[in-house]
Design an enzyme around this catalytic site. Sequence first.
Site, PDB file in Angstrom:
ATOM      1  N   CYS A  61     106.523 -57.320  28.649  1.00 25.73           N
ATOM      2  CA  CYS A  61     107.673 -56.795  27.899  1.00 25.73           C
ATOM      3  C   CYS A  61     108.669 -56.076  28.800  1.00 25.73           C
ATOM      4  O   CYS A  61     109.865 -56.096  28.557  1.00 25.73           O
ATOM      5  CB  CYS A  61     107.197 -55.853  26.808  1.00 25.73           C
ATOM      6  SG  CYS A  61     106.193 -54.512  27.443  1.00 25.73           S
ATOM      7  N   GLU A 102     107.136 -50.884  19.199  1.00 27.04           N
ATOM      8  CA  GLU A 102     107.225 -51.150  20.641  1.00 27.04           C
ATOM      9  C   GLU A 102     107.727 -52.579  20.784  1.00 27.04           C
ATOM     10  O   GLU A 102     106.945 -53.522  20.681  1.00 27.04           O
ATOM     11  CB  GLU A 102     105.844 -50.977  21.301  1.00 27.04           C
ATOM     12  CG  GLU A 102     105.305 -49.553  21.276  1.00 27.04           C
ATOM     13  CD  GLU A 102     105.948 -48.672  22.352  1.00 27.04           C
ATOM     14  OE1 GLU A 102     106.529 -49.207  23.300  1.00 27.04           O
ATOM     15  OE2 GLU A 102     105.852 -47.436  22.212  1.00 27.04           O
TER      16      GLU A 102
END
Length: 454
Positions: A241, A207
């Site tokens: 993010c 990720e």
Amino acid sequence: MSQPLLLQRSFFQSGATLPYQKRIDALNRLHHAIRQHEPQLLQALQSDLGKSATEAYMCEVGLALSDISYVRRHLKRWMKPHYRRTPLANFPAHSQIISNPYGVVLIMAPWNYPFLLTISPLVGALAAGNCCVLKPSELSPATATVLTTLIAETFPPEYVSVVNGGIEESQALLELDFDYIFYTGGVQVGKIVMEKASKHLTPVTLELGGKSPAIVTADANLRLSARRIVFGKYLNAGQTCVAPDYVLCQKEVHQEFLQMLKEEIRNLYGEHPLDNPDYGKIINRRHFDRLCRLINSAKVVVGGESQPEALRIAPTVLDNVSADDPIMQEEIFGPLLPILVVNNTNEAFRFVQSRPHPLALYLFTQNSKVERKFMTELQFGGGCVNDTISHLAAHNLPFGGVGNSGMGAYHGKNSFLTFTHQKAIVKRGLWLDPALRYLPYTPTKNQLIKKFLQ
Ligand code: NAD
């Protein structure tokens, strides 16, 4: 360092984590422990990142609790073997898929959502029946400390354990032959993780991050676009993010959009955002200095101020930025929003297409043709039309990157699937055994095989 892994492997092989009731018990215990430690967690998130209690609950503690609740509601169905049709060539038989845990998994988490991004993958790993070693980020030590206590009080170390430390400890963990590695963090370390995992052929989920664009077209609802971009960008002081990294704004609405951005920053954070207790801080001095270097004061139209002693940088907008500016050469990961002006939507499309696949893309438009083109033809992890970030909080949607922004996905059922090997089983009947596949082969068999397999 191999001790936790060996302990956990033998616990896993005892079958103790497999029954449905054991998994539900583990999830219940985790839910209860999070509730018990909520005040300490909110305090730790305040200390590491200056998160207000509301933001810390909304974006970390509350999301983790609702993750567990969602998985508990669905786990029984997910665990059931799935029956599939059997091809005629295998007749008589039953075909099924059995969901098996991988075994002992390593979860490595980053510092920006240090609680959620450790617990959320853990929920999937436990639901799938795995044992788990957690490696919280060393850059958010207050949260890591509470996490360590919470896990130690809730699980025996042979089931779930925490390894604390920095790069050295992370690298030592990566030498071990875990059955699965789930890594959340930056691209450079992601490459190290994958390289190390390849030694043992350990499957990985990565990720990662990257530069996620927000595109504002001429027909967008500018007021809502500005408010939603401001929310997504300055949440956690930009250290998200999936925060919009930069805006591509169509030239016809550039000035009006800029005006609305200014107004919405004032509406959400007040005249003096640095004095707003609900506004977060930068994780450490290194990142603070890196961000300050990216502020080109000649291009600042909002903000630009900072408080070095408190590691705070005001919500900042930089206008008329070009693709060659330093701020466009790396993921910003802070409260700086560059605006790039584009002539039309095709130019925005080509701009995104010519760069590494972003983790998220946000399109603000009311034109369904433009929407279809961007959503179906561009490659990116996931995103929103007329919003930012909200795809991340949807249990029914997979969350993950593609290309440079990562591989694999989780959340909801995808978390269960990520930590599960889908085992294919054919159970043949004993009452019939067609001779077709067996030697000796004959012209008739040959003809029949060709009939079946075409
Ligand atoms: P970080 O520095 O805390 O690193 C994450 C983990 O990697 C930590 O456990 C750390 O100990 C370990 N690590 C660091 N350097 C290492 C090395 N050289 N070798 C082995 N292990 C090492 O976090 P970060 O990388 O600064 O996190 C920020 C990045 O994470 C951003 O790029 C952001 O976009 C990305 N991110 C992605 C997601 C997502 O869900 N896709 C979520 C949050 C953050």
